[in-house]
Design a protein around this motif. Structure first.
Motif, short mmCIF file in Angstrom:
data_model
loop_
_atom_site.label_atom_id
_atom_site.label_comp_id
_atom_site.label_asym_id
_atom_site.label_seq_id
_atom_site.Cartn_x
_atom_site.Cartn_y
_atom_site.Cartn_z
N THR A 78 -16.11 6.79 -0.14
CA THR A 78 -15.07 6.48 0.03
C THR A 78 -15.37 5.84 -0.28
O THR A 78 -15.89 4.63 0.97
CB THR A 78 -14.33 6.71 1.00
OG1 THR A 78 -14.42 8.25 1.92
CG2 THR A 78 -12.47 6.61 1.11
N VAL A 79 -14.45 4.32 -0.83
CA VAL A 79 -14.65 3.60 -1.89
C VAL A 79 -12.66 2.33 -0.77
O VAL A 79 -12.11 3.35 -0.96
CB VAL A 79 -14.19 2.85 -2.17
CG1 VAL A 79 -14.43 1.75 -2.66
CG2 VAL A 79 -15.72 3.93 -3.01
N PHE A 80 -12.91 1.67 0.44
CA PHE A 80 -11.47 0.63 0.77
C PHE A 80 -11.26 -0.35 0.06
O PHE A 80 -12.00 -1.14 -0.13
CB PHE A 80 -11.60 0.78 2.28
CG PHE A 80 -12.39 2.24 2.88
CD1 PHE A 80 -13.41 2.51 2.80
CD2 PHE A 80 -11.50 2.98 2.89
CE1 PHE A 80 -13.56 3.47 4.02
CE2 PHE A 80 -11.14 4.12 3.75
CZ PHE A 80 -12.95 4.51 3.85
N LEU A 81 -10.25 -0.52 0.12
CA LEU A 81 -9.27 -1.97 -0.50
C LEU A 81 -8.68 -2.54 0.41
O LEU A 81 -7.44 -1.65 1.03
CB LEU A 81 -8.99 -1.56 -1.77
CG LEU A 81 -8.44 -3.25 -2.42
CD1 LEU A 81 -9.60 -4.72 -2.02
CD2 LEU A 81 -7.47 -3.12 -3.66
N GLN A 82 -8.83 -3.42 1.60
CA GLN A 82 -7.81 -3.75 2.93
C GLN A 82 -7.13 -5.99 2.89
O GLN A 82 -7.40 -5.89 2.40
CB GLN A 82 -8.76 -4.09 3.98
CG GLN A 82 -8.05 -4.44 4.86
CD GLN A 82 -6.97 -4.17 5.61
OE1 GLN A 82 -7.20 -2.92 6.18
NE2 GLN A 82 -5.78 -4.30 5.97
#
Length: 120
Positions: A78-82
């Motif tokens: 999984t890759v996240f972007l906050q």
């Protein structure tokens, strides 16, 4: 070939926050750089972040630097972007793909991405 599925978009007021997720499948997540790209209506796609395979080198476009934080969890593919301090100009379709060049941003395939709308 790697497949991606994005989630986490929504409607938020200016100054608010959202956290986007992108799950990769079909290939070892730790073996490629991942990028977040966005496309606003009537505009060209813009690559806003690139995360290297280990997640310790992250690049940002000037338009989001200091407000957005990208990360990855290779164990869960999984890759996240906050996204913090959101602005109306951040309104766009956000999607992830593989690649390490922040200057390259291709349009999304049909059905891909998660919509982010920043509006009061």
């Amino acid at each position: 070939q790697v497949q991606f599925a994005e989630s986490g978009g929504g409607v938020v007021q200016p100054g608010g926050s959202l956290r986007l997720s992108c799950v990769a499948s079909g290939f070892g997540c730790s073996e490629f750089s991942a990028k977040w790209v966005r496309q606003a209506p009537g505009k060209e796609p813009e690559c806003i972040s690139v995360v290297n395979p280990r997640g310790d080198i992250i690049k940002y476009a000037d338009s989001v630097k200091g407000r957005f934080t990208a990360s990855r969890d290779n164990a869960n593919s999984t890759v996240f972007l906050q996204m913090d301090t959101l602005k109306p100009e951040d309104t766009a379709l956000y999607y992830c793909t593989q690649g390490g060049n922040i200057r390259i941003a291709l349009p999304p395939k049909p059905g891909r991405g998660t919509q982010v709308t920043v509006s009061s």
